[in-house]
Design a protein around this motif. Structure first.
Motif, PDB file in Angstrom:
ATOM      1  N   LEU A  45       4.559  13.516 -64.042  1.00 42.22           N
ATOM      2  CA  LEU A  45       4.397  12.063 -64.082  1.00 42.22           C
ATOM      3  C   LEU A  45       3.247  11.598 -63.186  1.00 42.22           C
ATOM      4  CD1 LEU A  45       8.087  10.809 -64.035  1.00 42.22           C
ATOM      5  CD2 LEU A  45       6.444  10.554 -65.878  1.00 42.22           C
ATOM      6  N   LEU A  46       3.210  12.087 -61.950  1.00 50.07           N
ATOM      7  CA  LEU A  46       2.198  11.620 -61.001  1.00 50.07           C
ATOM      8  C   LEU A  46       0.792  12.093 -61.369  1.00 50.07           C
ATOM      9  CD1 LEU A  46       4.173  12.031 -57.658  1.00 50.07           C
ATOM     10  CD2 LEU A  46       3.580   9.902 -58.820  1.00 50.07           C
ATOM     11  N   PHE A  47       0.654  13.371 -61.689  1.00 49.50           N
ATOM     12  CA  PHE A  47      -0.680  13.869 -62.031  1.00 49.50           C
ATOM     13  C   PHE A  47      -1.129  13.385 -63.407  1.00 49.50           C
ATOM     14  CE2 PHE A  47       0.096  16.840 -58.542  1.00 49.50           C
ATOM     15  CZ  PHE A  47      -1.109  16.732 -57.886  1.00 49.50           C
ATOM     16  N   GLY A  48      -0.190  13.182 -64.332  1.00 52.53           N
ATOM     17  CA  GLY A  48      -0.538  12.588 -65.620  1.00 52.53           C
ATOM     18  C   GLY A  48      -1.057  11.168 -65.460  1.00 52.53           C
ATOM     19  N   THR A  49      -0.385  10.404 -64.600  1.00 51.16           N
ATOM     20  CA  THR A  49      -0.836   9.049 -64.321  1.00 51.16           C
ATOM     21  C   THR A  49      -2.209   9.063 -63.649  1.00 51.16           C
ATOM     22  OG1 THR A  49       1.441   8.298 -64.099  1.00 51.16           O
ATOM     23  CG2 THR A  49      -0.261   6.913 -63.118  1.00 51.16           C
ATOM     24  N   ALA A  50      -2.399   9.972 -62.700  1.00 56.24           N
ATOM     25  CA  ALA A  50      -3.699  10.079 -62.026  1.00 56.24           C
ATOM     26  C   ALA A  50      -4.799  10.448 -63.023  1.00 56.24           C
ATOM     27  CB  ALA A  50      -3.629  11.108 -60.914  1.00 56.24           C
ATOM     28  N   PHE A  51      -4.486  11.323 -63.967  1.00 54.81           N
ATOM     29  CA  PHE A  51      -5.473  11.713 -64.977  1.00 54.81           C
ATOM     30  C   PHE A  51      -5.868  10.525 -65.843  1.00 54.81           C
ATOM     31  CE2 PHE A  51      -6.393  13.290 -69.285  1.00 54.81           C
ATOM     32  CZ  PHE A  51      -7.526  14.028 -69.015  1.00 54.81           C
ATOM     33  N   VAL A  52      -4.876   9.750 -66.293  1.00 52.88           N
ATOM     34  CA  VAL A  52      -5.172   8.591 -67.143  1.00 52.88           C
ATOM     35  C   VAL A  52      -5.970   7.549 -66.360  1.00 52.88           C
ATOM     36  CG1 VAL A  52      -4.146   6.673 -68.417  1.00 52.88           C
ATOM     37  CG2 VAL A  52      -3.214   8.972 -68.666  1.00 52.88           C
ATOM     38  N   ILE A  53      -5.585   7.300 -65.112  1.00 51.20           N
ATOM     39  CA  ILE A  53      -6.321   6.334 -64.295  1.00 51.20           C
ATOM     40  C   ILE A  53      -7.744   6.833 -64.035  1.00 51.20           C
ATOM     41  CG2 ILE A  53      -6.450   5.313 -61.983  1.00 51.20           C
ATOM     42  CD1 ILE A  53      -3.453   4.851 -62.184  1.00 51.20           C
ATOM     43  N   ASN A  54      -7.906   8.132 -63.860  1.00 54.87           N
ATOM     44  CA  ASN A  54      -9.244   8.696 -63.687  1.00 54.87           C
ATOM     45  C   ASN A  54     -10.095   8.446 -64.930  1.00 54.87           C
ATOM     46  OD1 ASN A  54     -11.272  10.176 -62.372  1.00 54.87           O
ATOM     47  ND2 ASN A  54     -10.648  12.052 -63.396  1.00 54.87           N
ATOM     48  N   LEU A  55      -9.521   8.606 -66.109  1.00 53.19           N
ATOM     49  CA  LEU A  55     -10.259   8.317 -67.340  1.00 53.19           C
ATOM     50  C   LEU A  55     -10.644   6.844 -67.414  1.00 53.19           C
ATOM     51  CD1 LEU A  55      -8.264  10.343 -70.033  1.00 53.19           C
ATOM     52  CD2 LEU A  55     -10.506  10.876 -69.073  1.00 53.19           C
ATOM     53  N   VAL A  56      -9.718   5.975 -67.027  1.00 53.95           N
ATOM     54  CA  VAL A  56      -9.987   4.537 -67.081  1.00 53.95           C
ATOM     55  C   VAL A  56     -11.082   4.164 -66.086  1.00 53.95           C
ATOM     56  CG1 VAL A  56      -8.998   2.260 -66.619  1.00 53.95           C
ATOM     57  CG2 VAL A  56      -7.697   3.936 -67.925  1.00 53.95           C
ATOM     58  N   VAL A  57     -10.999   4.690 -64.873  1.00 54.72           N
ATOM     59  CA  VAL A  57     -11.982   4.359 -63.831  1.00 54.72           C
ATOM     60  C   VAL A  57     -13.385   4.797 -64.236  1.00 54.72           C
ATOM     61  CG1 VAL A  57     -12.702   4.967 -61.475  1.00 54.72           C
ATOM     62  CG2 VAL A  57     -10.347   4.290 -61.927  1.00 54.72           C
ATOM     63  N   HIS A  58     -13.487   5.923 -64.924  1.00 52.65           N
ATOM     64  CA  HIS A  58     -14.803   6.435 -65.299  1.00 52.65           C
ATOM     65  C   HIS A  58     -15.276   5.942 -66.669  1.00 52.65           C
ATOM     66  CE1 HIS A  58     -13.674   8.994 -61.989  1.00 52.65           C
ATOM     67  NE2 HIS A  58     -14.953   9.244 -61.828  1.00 52.65           N
ATOM     68  N   SER A  59     -14.545   5.027 -67.274  1.00 56.88           N
ATOM     69  CA  SER A  59     -14.985   4.469 -68.557  1.00 56.88           C
ATOM     70  C   SER A  59     -16.099   3.445 -68.322  1.00 56.88           C
ATOM     71  CB  SER A  59     -13.804   3.816 -69.285  1.00 56.88           C
ATOM     72  OG  SER A  59     -13.404   2.653 -68.606  1.00 56.88           O
ATOM     73  N   GLN A  60     -16.729   3.050 -69.385  1.00 54.88           N
ATOM     74  CA  GLN A  60     -17.850   2.109 -69.301  1.00 54.88           C
ATOM     75  C   GLN A  60     -17.407   0.655 -69.498  1.00 54.88           C
ATOM     76  OE1 GLN A  60     -20.986   3.004 -68.495  1.00 54.88           O
ATOM     77  NE2 GLN A  60     -20.208   5.078 -68.209  1.00 54.88           N
ATOM     78  N   LYS A  61     -16.136   0.387 -69.285  1.00 57.75           N
ATOM     79  CA  LYS A  61     -15.604  -0.960 -69.494  1.00 57.75           C
ATOM     80  C   LYS A  61     -15.824  -1.813 -68.250  1.00 57.75           C
ATOM     81  CE  LYS A  61     -13.969   0.263 -73.469  1.00 57.75           C
ATOM     82  NZ  LYS A  61     -14.509  -0.190 -74.703  1.00 57.75           N
ATOM     83  N   THR A  62     -15.459  -3.091 -68.360  1.00 52.95           N
ATOM     84  CA  THR A  62     -15.615  -4.008 -67.230  1.00 52.95           C
ATOM     85  C   THR A  62     -14.548  -3.744 -66.175  1.00 52.95           C
ATOM     86  OG1 THR A  62     -14.164  -5.683 -68.207  1.00 52.95           O
ATOM     87  CG2 THR A  62     -16.510  -5.786 -68.779  1.00 52.95           C
ATOM     88  N   LEU A  63     -14.779  -4.258 -64.975  1.00 51.59           N
ATOM     89  CA  LEU A  63     -13.835  -4.068 -63.881  1.00 51.59           C
ATOM     90  C   LEU A  63     -12.482  -4.690 -64.201  1.00 51.59           C
ATOM     91  CD1 LEU A  63     -13.237  -3.105 -61.007  1.00 51.59           C
ATOM     92  CD2 LEU A  63     -14.114  -5.299 -60.187  1.00 51.59           C
ATOM     93  N   LEU A  64     -12.474  -5.860 -64.815  1.00 45.70           N
ATOM     94  CA  LEU A  64     -11.215  -6.519 -65.170  1.00 45.70           C
ATOM     95  C   LEU A  64     -10.414  -5.673 -66.152  1.00 45.70           C
ATOM     96  CD1 LEU A  64      -9.384  -8.986 -64.957  1.00 45.70           C
ATOM     97  CD2 LEU A  64     -10.659  -9.988 -66.863  1.00 45.70           C
ATOM     98  N   PHE A  65     -11.071  -5.108 -67.142  1.00 43.34           N
ATOM     99  CA  PHE A  65     -10.407  -4.230 -68.104  1.00 43.34           C
ATOM    100  C   PHE A  65      -9.811  -3.012 -67.403  1.00 43.34           C
ATOM    101  CE2 PHE A  65     -10.446  -0.654 -71.070  1.00 43.34           C
ATOM    102  CZ  PHE A  65      -9.711  -1.176 -72.126  1.00 43.34           C
ATOM    103  N   LYS A  66     -10.571  -2.412 -66.505  1.00 46.99           N
ATOM    104  CA  LYS A  66     -10.082  -1.247 -65.767  1.00 46.99           C
ATOM    105  C   LYS A  66      -8.858  -1.584 -64.928  1.00 46.99           C
ATOM    106  CE  LYS A  66     -14.624   0.897 -65.342  1.00 46.99           C
ATOM    107  NZ  LYS A  66     -15.667   1.363 -64.420  1.00 46.99           N
ATOM    108  N   LEU A  67      -8.879  -2.741 -64.274  1.00 47.99           N
ATOM    109  CA  LEU A  67      -7.738  -3.155 -63.455  1.00 47.99           C
ATOM    110  C   LEU A  67      -6.501  -3.419 -64.306  1.00 47.99           C
ATOM    111  CD1 LEU A  67      -9.465  -5.520 -60.876  1.00 47.99           C
ATOM    112  CD2 LEU A  67      -8.501  -3.254 -60.453  1.00 47.99           C
ATOM    113  N   ILE A  68      -6.676  -4.069 -65.434  1.00 51.88           N
ATOM    114  CA  ILE A  68      -5.543  -4.369 -66.306  1.00 51.88           C
ATOM    115  C   ILE A  68      -4.930  -3.084 -66.860  1.00 51.88           C
ATOM    116  CG2 ILE A  68      -4.899  -5.405 -68.521  1.00 51.88           C
ATOM    117  CD1 ILE A  68      -6.893  -7.668 -67.863  1.00 51.88           C
ATOM    118  N   ILE A  69      -5.749  -2.189 -67.367  1.00 56.17           N
ATOM    119  CA  ILE A  69      -5.244  -0.936 -67.933  1.00 56.17           C
ATOM    120  C   ILE A  69      -4.588  -0.085 -66.850  1.00 56.17           C
ATOM    121  CG2 ILE A  69      -5.880   1.212 -69.109  1.00 56.17           C
ATOM    122  CD1 ILE A  69      -5.853  -1.288 -70.897  1.00 56.17           C
ATOM    123  N   SER A  70      -5.202  -0.004 -65.669  1.00 51.71           N
ATOM    124  CA  SER A  70      -4.602   0.763 -64.571  1.00 51.71           C
ATOM    125  C   SER A  70      -3.267   0.159 -64.152  1.00 51.71           C
ATOM    126  CB  SER A  70      -5.550   0.811 -63.375  1.00 51.71           C
ATOM    127  OG  SER A  70      -6.723   1.512 -63.705  1.00 51.71           O
TER     128      SER A  70
END
Length: 96
Positions: A45-70
Motif C-alpha cells: 500500500l505505502l510503496f504503491g502510493t509512493a509510486f503513483v504520487i511519483n508518477l503524478v509529481v513528474h507529469s507535465q500537468k499543472t501544480l493544481l492538478f498534481k495536488l488534486i490527484i495526489s
C-alpha cells in the motif's frame, strides 16, 4: 531546486521510514502485534502510493492538478488502510 533523484529518494523514503517505525514498534511496544502479512500489505500500500504520487509529481500537468490527484490518491490510501484496520465499510477483508 531539487533534482529528480532527490525527489525520488524523498518520495520513497517516507514509506520506508513508516515501515521501519512500525517494525520497531512491533518489537518494543506492548499491544502492537503485526505479523509478516501485515507488513507485506502495508509495504504494498505505502510503496504503491509512493509510486503513483511519483508518477503524478513528474507529469507535465499543472501544480493544481498534481495536488488534486495526489490528494485523491492519499485519500484512497487512507480509506483502504482504515477499512483493513477496523472495517468501516464492512467488506469481507475488513479488520477486527
Amino acid at each position: 531546486m531539487k533534482t529528480l533523484k532527490q525527489t525520488n529518494i524523498l518520495i520513497f523514503a517516507v514509506p520506508a521510514l513508516l515501515l521501519a517505525a512500525a517494525f520497531f514498534c512491533n518489537l518494543f511496544v506492548e499491544g502492537f502485534n503485526w505479523s509478516l502479512p501485515d507488513f507485506i500489505i502495508a509495504g504494498i500500500l505505502l510503496f504503491g502510493t509512493a509510486f503513483v504520487i511519483n508518477l503524478v509529481v513528474h507529469s507535465q500537468k499543472t501544480l493544481l492538478f498534481k495536488l488534486i490527484i495526489s490528494g485523491i490518491v492519499l485519500l484512497i490510501l487512507l480509506l483502504i488502510w482504515i477499512e483493513l484496520a477496523v472495517g468501516i465499510f464492512g467488506s469481507p477483508f475488513a479488520g477486527s
